[in-house]
Design an enzyme around this catalytic site. Structure first.
Site, PDB file in Angstrom:
ATOM      1  N   ASN A  18     -41.579 -15.255 -45.427  1.00  0.00           N
ATOM      2  CA  ASN A  18     -42.101 -16.519 -44.915  1.00  0.00           C
ATOM      3  C   ASN A  18     -43.472 -16.707 -45.542  1.00  0.00           C
ATOM      4  OD1 ASN A  18     -43.115 -18.702 -43.519  1.00  0.00           O
ATOM      5  ND2 ASN A  18     -42.745 -17.864 -41.480  1.00  0.00           N
ATOM      6  N   ARG A 101     -37.811 -18.522 -45.813  1.00  0.00           N
ATOM      7  CA  ARG A 101     -37.978 -19.661 -44.924  1.00  0.00           C
ATOM      8  C   ARG A 101     -38.567 -20.810 -45.741  1.00  0.00           C
ATOM      9  NH1 ARG A 101     -42.840 -21.330 -41.148  1.00  0.00           N
ATOM     10  NH2 ARG A 101     -41.840 -22.938 -39.899  1.00  0.00           N
ATOM     11  N   HIS A 190     -38.498 -26.130 -36.700  1.00  0.00           N
ATOM     12  CA  HIS A 190     -38.171 -24.954 -35.874  1.00  0.00           C
ATOM     13  C   HIS A 190     -36.656 -24.770 -35.769  1.00  0.00           C
ATOM     14  CE1 HIS A 190     -42.209 -25.675 -33.597  1.00  0.00           C
ATOM     15  NE2 HIS A 190     -42.407 -24.863 -34.632  1.00  0.00           N
ATOM     16  N   GLY A 220     -44.705 -22.796 -28.609  1.00  0.00           N
ATOM     17  CA  GLY A 220     -45.713 -21.924 -29.168  1.00  0.00           C
ATOM     18  C   GLY A 220     -46.948 -22.756 -29.429  1.00  0.00           C
ATOM     19  N   GLY A 222     -47.239 -24.449 -32.113  1.00  0.00           N
ATOM     20  CA  GLY A 222     -46.409 -25.602 -32.417  1.00  0.00           C
ATOM     21  C   GLY A 222     -45.292 -25.625 -31.393  1.00  0.00           C
ATOM     22  N   ARG A 251     -51.975 -30.156 -32.092  1.00  0.00           N
ATOM     23  CA  ARG A 251     -51.368 -31.423 -32.504  1.00  0.00           C
ATOM     24  C   ARG A 251     -51.166 -32.327 -31.299  1.00  0.00           C
ATOM     25  NH1 ARG A 251     -46.740 -28.225 -35.376  1.00  0.00           N
ATOM     26  NH2 ARG A 251     -47.831 -27.351 -37.167  1.00  0.00           N
ATOM     27  N   VAL A 341     -45.417 -19.248 -25.778  1.00  0.00           N
ATOM     28  CA  VAL A 341     -45.711 -19.803 -24.454  1.00  0.00           C
ATOM     29  C   VAL A 341     -44.452 -19.800 -23.593  1.00  0.00           C
ATOM     30  CG1 VAL A 341     -46.468 -21.855 -23.200  1.00  0.00           C
ATOM     31  CG2 VAL A 341     -47.631 -21.190 -25.323  1.00  0.00           C
ATOM     32  N   GLY A 342     -43.347 -20.241 -24.157  1.00  0.00           N
ATOM     33  CA  GLY A 342     -42.109 -20.324 -23.391  1.00  0.00           C
ATOM     34  C   GLY A 342     -41.644 -18.990 -22.856  1.00  0.00           C
ATOM     35  N   GLU A 343     -41.870 -17.921 -23.631  1.00  0.00           N
ATOM     36  CA  GLU A 343     -41.416 -16.596 -23.226  1.00  0.00           C
ATOM     37  C   GLU A 343     -42.371 -15.900 -22.265  1.00  0.00           C
ATOM     38  OE1 GLU A 343     -40.545 -14.296 -26.769  1.00  0.00           O
ATOM     39  OE2 GLU A 343     -39.601 -16.040 -27.703  1.00  0.00           O
ATOM     40  N   ASN A 344     -43.654 -16.263 -22.319  1.00  0.00           N
ATOM     41  CA  ASN A 344     -44.659 -15.475 -21.598  1.00  0.00           C
ATOM     42  C   ASN A 344     -45.405 -16.206 -20.488  1.00  0.00           C
ATOM     43  OD1 ASN A 344     -44.545 -12.921 -23.237  1.00  0.00           O
ATOM     44  ND2 ASN A 344     -45.048 -14.359 -24.874  1.00  0.00           N
ATOM     45  N   GLU A 394     -36.440 -15.679 -35.273  1.00  0.00           N
ATOM     46  CA  GLU A 394     -36.211 -16.482 -36.463  1.00  0.00           C
ATOM     47  C   GLU A 394     -35.917 -15.623 -37.685  1.00  0.00           C
ATOM     48  OE1 GLU A 394     -38.811 -20.262 -36.496  1.00  0.00           O
ATOM     49  OE2 GLU A 394     -39.914 -18.872 -35.203  1.00  0.00           O
TER      50      GLU A 394
END
Length: 411
Positions: A18, A101, A190, A220, A222, A251, A341-344, A394
Protein backbone atom coordinates in the site's frame (compact mmCIF):
# COMPACT_ATOMS: atom_id res chain seq x y z
CA UNK A 1 14.96 -47.10 -11.67
CA UNK A 2 15.23 -43.92 -9.61
CA UNK A 3 11.95 -42.29 -8.55
CA UNK A 4 11.00 -39.11 -10.38
CA UNK A 5 11.92 -35.98 -8.45
CA UNK A 6 9.03 -34.45 -6.54
CA UNK A 7 7.63 -31.35 -8.18
CA UNK A 8 8.20 -28.07 -6.37
CA UNK A 9 5.25 -27.02 -4.21
CA UNK A 10 3.01 -24.34 -5.67
CA UNK A 11 3.89 -20.84 -4.43
CA UNK A 12 1.38 -19.73 -1.82
CA UNK A 13 2.69 -16.39 -0.57
CA UNK A 14 1.32 -12.97 -1.48
CA UNK A 15 2.96 -9.66 -0.68
CA UNK A 16 0.53 -6.75 -0.21
CA UNK A 17 1.82 -3.22 -0.82
CA UNK A 18 0.00 0.00 0.00
CA UNK A 19 2.08 2.89 -1.33
CA UNK A 20 1.16 6.36 -0.10
CA UNK A 21 2.71 9.68 -1.03
CA UNK A 22 5.41 9.35 1.65
CA UNK A 23 4.87 5.86 3.04
CA UNK A 24 4.70 2.17 2.19
CA UNK A 25 2.68 -0.29 4.27
CA UNK A 26 3.25 -3.97 3.58
CA UNK A 27 2.24 -7.44 4.66
CA UNK A 28 3.44 -10.86 3.54
CA UNK A 29 0.82 -13.60 3.88
CA UNK A 30 0.77 -17.34 3.26
CA UNK A 31 -2.51 -18.00 1.49
CA UNK A 32 -2.36 -21.73 2.27
CA UNK A 33 -3.85 -20.79 5.64
CA UNK A 34 -4.21 -16.98 5.33
CA UNK A 35 -1.53 -16.48 8.00
CA UNK A 36 0.68 -13.42 8.29
CA UNK A 37 4.41 -13.98 7.97
CA UNK A 38 5.65 -10.39 8.19
CA UNK A 39 4.37 -6.82 8.17
CA UNK A 40 5.71 -3.32 8.40
CA UNK A 41 5.64 0.34 7.57
CA UNK A 42 8.06 2.74 5.94
CA UNK A 43 7.15 6.35 6.65
CA UNK A 44 8.49 9.86 6.02
CA UNK A 45 10.01 8.76 2.71
CA UNK A 46 12.17 11.53 1.28
CA UNK A 47 13.02 13.00 4.68
CA UNK A 48 16.15 12.76 6.78
CA UNK A 49 14.10 11.13 9.55
CA UNK A 50 12.66 8.27 7.46
CA UNK A 51 11.60 5.31 9.60
CA UNK A 52 11.07 1.62 8.89
CA UNK A 53 9.36 -0.68 11.38
CA UNK A 54 9.37 -4.37 10.47
CA UNK A 55 7.79 -7.30 12.31
CA UNK A 56 8.47 -10.94 11.51
CA UNK A 57 5.33 -12.62 12.78
CA UNK A 58 6.77 -16.12 12.57
CA UNK A 59 9.65 -15.35 14.93
CA UNK A 60 8.27 -12.36 16.82
CA UNK A 61 11.30 -10.28 15.86
CA UNK A 62 10.70 -6.51 15.63
CA UNK A 63 13.22 -4.17 14.02
CA UNK A 64 13.11 -0.39 13.71
CA UNK A 65 15.45 1.66 11.54
CA UNK A 66 15.68 5.44 11.35
CA UNK A 67 17.74 6.71 8.40
CA UNK A 68 17.19 8.74 5.23
CA UNK A 69 15.17 6.84 2.61
CA UNK A 70 15.24 8.89 -0.55
CA UNK A 71 12.30 7.51 -2.52
CA UNK A 72 9.90 4.60 -2.96
CA UNK A 73 12.50 2.54 -4.81
CA UNK A 74 14.84 2.81 -1.82
CA UNK A 75 11.91 2.08 0.52
CA UNK A 76 10.95 -1.13 -1.27
CA UNK A 77 14.56 -2.25 -1.44
CA UNK A 78 14.77 -1.71 2.33
CA UNK A 79 11.60 -3.77 2.76
CA UNK A 80 13.09 -6.53 0.60
CA UNK A 81 16.22 -6.55 2.77
CA UNK A 82 14.15 -6.89 5.93
CA UNK A 83 12.16 -9.77 4.47
CA UNK A 84 15.37 -11.46 3.28
CA UNK A 85 16.81 -11.21 6.80
CA UNK A 86 13.91 -13.36 7.97
CA UNK A 87 14.30 -15.83 5.09
CA UNK A 88 11.21 -14.38 3.39
CA UNK A 89 12.89 -12.47 0.56
CA UNK A 90 11.25 -11.31 -2.66
CA UNK A 91 13.34 -13.79 -4.64
CA UNK A 92 11.67 -16.72 -2.86
CA UNK A 93 10.01 -19.25 -5.21
CA UNK A 94 7.18 -19.39 -2.66
CA UNK A 95 6.10 -15.84 -3.56
CA UNK A 96 3.18 -16.14 -5.97
CA UNK A 97 2.35 -12.49 -6.59
CA UNK A 98 2.42 -8.93 -5.31
CA UNK A 99 -0.93 -7.26 -4.70
CA UNK A 100 -1.14 -3.47 -4.81
CA UNK A 101 -3.82 -1.30 -3.25
CA UNK A 102 -4.90 1.24 -5.87
CA UNK A 103 -7.34 3.86 -4.65
CA UNK A 104 -9.13 4.81 -7.88
CA UNK A 105 -10.07 2.45 -10.69
CA UNK A 106 -12.87 4.54 -12.15
CA UNK A 107 -15.51 2.62 -14.12
CA UNK A 108 -12.88 0.63 -15.99
CA UNK A 109 -11.71 -1.68 -13.23
CA UNK A 110 -14.52 -3.63 -11.60
CA UNK A 111 -12.33 -6.45 -10.24
CA UNK A 112 -8.69 -7.15 -9.32
CA UNK A 113 -6.54 -6.95 -12.43
CA UNK A 114 -3.14 -8.31 -13.45
CA UNK A 115 -1.03 -5.26 -14.22
CA UNK A 116 0.40 -4.64 -17.68
CA UNK A 117 1.28 -1.51 -19.65
CA UNK A 118 -2.36 -0.85 -20.56
CA UNK A 119 -3.45 -1.10 -16.90
CA UNK A 120 -0.67 1.26 -15.84
CA UNK A 121 -1.74 3.75 -18.51
CA UNK A 122 -5.37 3.66 -17.33
CA UNK A 123 -4.41 4.14 -13.66
CA UNK A 124 -2.34 7.14 -14.79
CA UNK A 125 -5.26 8.48 -16.83
CA UNK A 126 -7.34 8.46 -13.63
CA UNK A 127 -4.90 10.72 -11.75
CA UNK A 128 -7.12 13.83 -12.21
CA UNK A 129 -9.85 12.22 -10.09
CA UNK A 130 -7.37 10.85 -7.52
CA UNK A 131 -4.43 13.29 -7.51
CA UNK A 132 -3.33 12.45 -3.95
CA UNK A 133 -3.42 8.67 -4.26
CA UNK A 134 -3.01 7.21 -7.75
CA UNK A 135 0.44 8.77 -8.40
CA UNK A 136 1.84 7.18 -5.23
CA UNK A 137 0.17 3.87 -6.06
CA UNK A 138 1.81 3.95 -9.50
CA UNK A 139 5.27 4.59 -8.04
CA UNK A 140 4.91 1.57 -5.78
CA UNK A 141 3.75 -0.64 -8.65
CA UNK A 142 6.53 0.39 -11.00
CA UNK A 143 9.17 -0.06 -8.33
CA UNK A 144 7.89 -3.52 -7.43
CA UNK A 145 7.75 -4.50 -11.10
CA UNK A 146 11.38 -3.46 -11.51
CA UNK A 147 12.39 -5.57 -8.50
CA UNK A 148 10.47 -8.66 -9.68
CA UNK A 149 9.64 -8.26 -13.39
CA UNK A 150 8.91 -12.00 -13.66
CA UNK A 151 6.21 -11.99 -10.96
CA UNK A 152 2.51 -11.30 -11.52
CA UNK A 153 1.55 -7.94 -10.03
CA UNK A 154 -2.11 -7.36 -9.26
CA UNK A 155 -4.00 -4.11 -8.74
CA UNK A 156 -6.88 -4.27 -6.24
CA UNK A 157 -9.00 -1.14 -6.46
CA UNK A 158 -10.74 0.67 -3.58
CA UNK A 159 -13.52 1.62 -5.96
CA UNK A 160 -14.16 -1.83 -7.50
CA UNK A 161 -16.64 -3.11 -4.90
CA UNK A 162 -18.84 -0.07 -5.48
CA UNK A 163 -19.08 -0.46 -9.28
CA UNK A 164 -22.21 -2.57 -8.75
CA UNK A 165 -24.15 0.54 -7.68
CA UNK A 166 -27.10 1.24 -9.98
CA UNK A 167 -26.96 4.40 -12.05
CA UNK A 168 -29.66 5.90 -9.82
CA UNK A 169 -27.16 5.82 -6.94
CA UNK A 170 -23.97 6.51 -8.88
CA UNK A 171 -25.11 9.50 -10.96
CA UNK A 172 -25.10 13.08 -9.73
CA UNK A 173 -28.05 15.19 -10.89
CA UNK A 174 -25.98 17.44 -13.17
CA UNK A 175 -25.84 17.82 -16.94
CA UNK A 176 -25.10 14.34 -18.34
CA UNK A 177 -22.74 15.50 -21.10
CA UNK A 178 -20.65 17.51 -18.63
CA UNK A 179 -20.57 14.64 -16.13
CA UNK A 180 -19.48 12.15 -18.79
CA UNK A 181 -16.87 14.47 -20.27
CA UNK A 182 -15.11 14.84 -16.93
CA UNK A 183 -15.94 11.39 -15.47
CA UNK A 184 -18.00 12.96 -12.67
CA UNK A 185 -19.96 10.32 -10.76
CA UNK A 186 -20.02 8.63 -7.37
CA UNK A 187 -17.26 6.01 -7.20
CA UNK A 188 -16.98 5.28 -3.46
CA UNK A 189 -13.88 4.17 -1.56
CA UNK A 190 -12.80 1.77 1.23
CA UNK A 191 -14.16 -0.93 -1.09
CA UNK A 192 -11.85 -3.71 0.08
CA UNK A 193 -12.97 -3.09 3.66
CA UNK A 194 -16.67 -3.00 2.77
CA UNK A 195 -16.31 -6.22 0.75
CA UNK A 196 -14.48 -8.04 3.55
CA UNK A 197 -16.75 -6.85 6.36
CA UNK A 198 -20.00 -7.55 4.52
CA UNK A 199 -18.90 -11.15 3.89
CA UNK A 200 -17.56 -11.57 7.42
CA UNK A 201 -20.86 -10.29 8.82
CA UNK A 202 -22.79 -12.87 6.82
CA UNK A 203 -20.46 -15.56 8.17
CA UNK A 204 -21.04 -14.29 11.72
CA UNK A 205 -24.78 -14.73 11.15
CA UNK A 206 -24.23 -18.23 9.77
CA UNK A 207 -25.60 -17.27 6.36
CA UNK A 208 -24.34 -16.90 2.80
CA UNK A 209 -23.45 -13.35 1.65
CA UNK A 210 -26.01 -13.71 -1.15
CA UNK A 211 -28.76 -14.04 1.46
CA UNK A 212 -27.85 -11.07 3.65
CA UNK A 213 -28.40 -7.31 3.46
CA UNK A 214 -25.81 -5.37 5.47
CA UNK A 215 -25.12 -1.74 6.29
CA UNK A 216 -21.35 -1.44 6.75
CA UNK A 217 -20.00 1.53 8.74
CA UNK A 218 -16.25 1.92 8.17
CA UNK A 219 -15.38 4.50 10.83
CA UNK A 220 -11.76 5.56 11.00
CA UNK A 221 -10.10 8.92 10.44
CA UNK A 222 -11.65 8.50 7.01
CA UNK A 223 -15.20 7.19 7.26
CA UNK A 224 -17.74 5.72 4.86
CA UNK A 225 -20.99 3.79 4.88
CA UNK A 226 -22.30 1.29 2.37
CA UNK A 227 -25.56 -0.52 1.68
CA UNK A 228 -24.81 -4.08 0.58
CA UNK A 229 -27.64 -6.21 -0.83
CA UNK A 230 -26.84 -9.89 -1.26
CA UNK A 231 -23.10 -9.28 -1.39
CA UNK A 232 -23.32 -6.41 -3.90
CA UNK A 233 -22.95 -2.72 -3.06
CA UNK A 234 -26.03 -0.70 -4.02
CA UNK A 235 -25.05 2.62 -2.39
CA UNK A 236 -22.12 4.20 -0.56
CA UNK A 237 -21.48 7.53 1.12
CA UNK A 238 -18.25 8.66 -0.57
CA UNK A 239 -18.50 10.07 -4.06
CA UNK A 240 -16.21 11.36 -6.79
CA UNK A 241 -13.61 11.70 -4.04
CA UNK A 242 -13.39 10.53 -0.41
CA UNK A 243 -14.68 13.95 0.74
CA UNK A 244 -18.40 13.23 0.46
CA UNK A 245 -20.51 11.54 3.11
CA UNK A 246 -19.94 11.09 6.84
CA UNK A 247 -18.22 13.54 9.18
CA UNK A 248 -14.59 12.37 9.35
CA UNK A 249 -11.44 13.14 11.27
CA UNK A 250 -10.41 16.08 9.09
CA UNK A 251 -12.95 16.00 6.20
CA UNK A 252 -16.29 17.77 6.20
CA UNK A 253 -18.34 15.10 4.50
CA UNK A 254 -21.62 16.25 2.93
CA UNK A 255 -21.72 19.99 2.26
CA UNK A 256 -23.87 22.38 0.28
CA UNK A 257 -21.65 23.04 -2.79
CA UNK A 258 -22.67 26.70 -2.67
CA UNK A 259 -20.51 27.00 0.47
CA UNK A 260 -17.51 26.76 -1.88
CA UNK A 261 -18.80 29.61 -4.07
CA UNK A 262 -19.51 31.68 -0.95
CA UNK A 263 -15.96 31.19 0.34
CA UNK A 264 -14.55 32.19 -3.04
CA UNK A 265 -16.74 35.25 -3.57
CA UNK A 266 -17.16 36.53 -0.04
CA UNK A 267 -14.16 35.02 1.74
CA UNK A 268 -11.73 35.57 -1.13
CA UNK A 269 -10.36 32.05 -0.70
CA UNK A 270 -8.56 30.25 -3.53
CA UNK A 271 -9.47 26.80 -4.81
CA UNK A 272 -6.42 25.31 -3.07
CA UNK A 273 -7.29 27.02 0.23
CA UNK A 274 -10.84 25.65 0.12
CA UNK A 275 -9.52 22.19 -0.80
CA UNK A 276 -7.24 22.28 2.26
CA UNK A 277 -10.06 23.58 4.47
CA UNK A 278 -12.51 20.83 3.52
CA UNK A 279 -10.05 17.93 3.45
CA UNK A 280 -7.62 18.78 6.25
CA UNK A 281 -9.19 21.38 8.53
CA UNK A 282 -12.80 20.25 8.77
CA UNK A 283 -14.64 17.30 10.28
CA UNK A 284 -13.89 16.65 13.94
CA UNK A 285 -10.65 18.61 13.93
CA UNK A 286 -12.42 21.63 12.48
CA UNK A 287 -15.27 21.39 14.96
CA UNK A 288 -13.28 20.94 18.16
CA UNK A 289 -9.55 20.87 17.37
CA UNK A 290 -9.13 17.10 17.86
CA UNK A 291 -9.67 14.21 15.47
CA UNK A 292 -8.92 11.39 17.92
CA UNK A 293 -12.23 10.01 19.20
CA UNK A 294 -10.58 8.87 22.45
CA UNK A 295 -9.49 12.44 23.20
CA UNK A 296 -12.89 13.82 22.25
CA UNK A 297 -14.67 11.40 24.58
CA UNK A 298 -12.30 12.32 27.40
CA UNK A 299 -12.99 16.00 26.83
CA UNK A 300 -16.73 15.32 26.92
CA UNK A 301 -16.34 13.52 30.24
CA UNK A 302 -14.55 16.64 31.52
CA UNK A 303 -17.49 18.83 30.49
CA UNK A 304 -16.09 20.27 27.23
CA UNK A 305 -19.10 21.61 25.30
CA UNK A 306 -17.22 22.07 22.01
CA UNK A 307 -16.13 18.42 22.02
CA UNK A 308 -19.69 17.35 22.85
CA UNK A 309 -21.08 19.36 19.94
CA UNK A 310 -18.52 17.82 17.56
CA UNK A 311 -19.53 14.34 18.76
CA UNK A 312 -23.23 15.14 18.35
CA UNK A 313 -22.70 16.37 14.78
CA UNK A 314 -20.70 13.23 13.98
CA UNK A 315 -23.46 10.99 15.35
CA UNK A 316 -26.26 12.98 13.70
CA UNK A 317 -24.73 12.41 10.25
CA UNK A 318 -24.11 8.75 11.01
CA UNK A 319 -27.74 8.20 12.04
CA UNK A 320 -28.95 9.86 8.84
CA UNK A 321 -26.99 7.39 6.74
CA UNK A 322 -28.14 4.39 8.77
CA UNK A 323 -31.75 5.48 8.28
CA UNK A 324 -31.24 6.24 4.61
CA UNK A 325 -29.67 2.86 3.93
CA UNK A 326 -32.47 1.09 5.77
CA UNK A 327 -34.75 2.76 3.24
CA UNK A 328 -32.49 1.88 0.29
CA UNK A 329 -32.23 -1.78 1.26
CA UNK A 330 -35.83 -2.19 2.43
CA UNK A 331 -34.88 -5.23 4.49
CA UNK A 332 -31.75 -5.07 6.69
CA UNK A 333 -30.24 -8.11 8.37
CA UNK A 334 -27.28 -6.44 10.06
CA UNK A 335 -25.44 -3.21 10.75
CA UNK A 336 -21.68 -3.77 11.06
CA UNK A 337 -19.25 -1.33 12.68
CA UNK A 338 -15.60 -1.56 11.60
CA UNK A 339 -12.24 0.28 11.40
CA UNK A 340 -10.50 2.13 14.23
CA UNK A 341 -13.45 4.07 15.65
CA UNK A 342 -16.10 1.52 14.71
CA UNK A 343 -14.20 -1.33 16.35
CA UNK A 344 -13.07 0.46 19.50
CA UNK A 345 -15.43 3.32 20.38
CA UNK A 346 -18.35 1.77 22.24
CA UNK A 347 -19.84 5.24 22.86
CA UNK A 348 -20.05 5.87 19.11
CA UNK A 349 -21.81 2.56 18.50
CA UNK A 350 -24.27 3.14 21.33
CA UNK A 351 -25.08 6.69 20.26
CA UNK A 352 -25.42 5.79 16.59
CA UNK A 353 -28.10 3.21 17.31
CA UNK A 354 -29.88 5.00 20.18
CA UNK A 355 -33.40 6.03 19.21
CA UNK A 356 -33.58 3.68 16.21
CA UNK A 357 -35.52 0.95 18.04
CA UNK A 358 -38.50 1.39 15.71
CA UNK A 359 -36.21 0.38 12.86
CA UNK A 360 -35.30 -2.77 14.78
CA UNK A 361 -31.90 -1.58 15.98
CA UNK A 362 -30.75 -1.98 19.58
CA UNK A 363 -27.43 -2.37 21.39
CA UNK A 364 -26.91 -4.47 24.50
CA UNK A 365 -24.85 -2.34 26.90
CA UNK A 366 -22.85 -5.23 28.36
CA UNK A 367 -22.05 -6.78 24.97
CA UNK A 368 -21.15 -3.38 23.54
CA UNK A 369 -18.65 -2.77 26.36
CA UNK A 370 -16.68 -5.92 25.59
CA UNK A 371 -13.33 -5.33 23.84
CA UNK A 372 -12.25 -8.06 21.45
CA UNK A 373 -10.40 -8.58 18.18
CA UNK A 374 -13.02 -11.11 17.10
CA UNK A 375 -16.23 -10.48 15.13
CA UNK A 376 -19.13 -10.31 17.59
CA UNK A 377 -22.76 -9.34 17.98
CA UNK A 378 -23.58 -6.46 20.33
CA UNK A 379 -27.36 -6.50 19.88
CA UNK A 380 -29.75 -8.27 22.27
CA UNK A 381 -31.17 -11.64 21.22
CA UNK A 382 -34.55 -9.93 20.82
CA UNK A 383 -33.24 -7.38 18.29
CA UNK A 384 -34.81 -7.61 14.83
CA UNK A 385 -31.62 -6.40 13.13
CA UNK A 386 -28.25 -7.73 14.22
CA UNK A 387 -25.73 -5.09 15.28
CA UNK A 388 -22.15 -6.32 14.94
CA UNK A 389 -18.56 -5.28 15.44
CA UNK A 390 -16.45 -6.84 12.68
CA UNK A 391 -12.73 -6.01 12.58
CA UNK A 392 -11.72 -5.21 9.03
CA UNK A 393 -8.76 -6.83 7.28
CA UNK A 394 -8.06 -4.98 4.05
CA UNK A 395 -4.64 -6.59 3.61
CA UNK A 396 -6.11 -10.09 3.80
CA UNK A 397 -8.82 -9.05 1.36
CA UNK A 398 -6.23 -7.73 -1.11
CA UNK A 399 -4.09 -10.87 -0.68
CA UNK A 400 -7.13 -13.12 -1.14
CA UNK A 401 -8.23 -11.36 -4.32
CA UNK A 402 -4.66 -11.29 -5.63
CA UNK A 403 -4.00 -14.96 -4.99
CA UNK A 404 -7.34 -16.04 -6.44
CA UNK A 405 -6.65 -14.09 -9.62
CA UNK A 406 -3.08 -15.33 -9.99
CA UNK A 407 -4.29 -18.92 -9.76
CA UNK A 408 -6.57 -18.30 -12.73
CA UNK A 409 -3.93 -16.23 -14.49
CA UNK A 410 -1.33 -18.99 -14.28
CA UNK A 411 -3.71 -21.79 -15.11
Amino acid sequence: MSPAPASAPAPTRALVLNSGSSSVKYQLLDMADSSRLALGLVERIGEESSRLKHTCVTTGAVRELTAPIADHEAALKAVAEQLATDGLGLESPELAAIGHRVVHGGQTFTAPTVIDDAVLAEIERLIPVAPLHNPANLVGIRTAMALRPDLPQVAVFDTAFHTTMPESAARYAIDVATADAYRIRRYGFHGTSHAYVSRATAKLLGRAPEDVNVIVLHLGNGASASAVRGGRCVDTSMGLTPLEGLVMGTRSGDLDPAVIFHLMRVGGMSTDEIDTLLNKKSGLIGLCGDNDMRVIRRRIDEGDEQAELAFDIYIHRLKKYIGAYCAVLGKVDAVAFTAGVGENASAVREAAVAGLELLGLEVDGALNAVRSDEPRLISPASGRIAVAVVPTDEELEIATQTYALVGNYNA
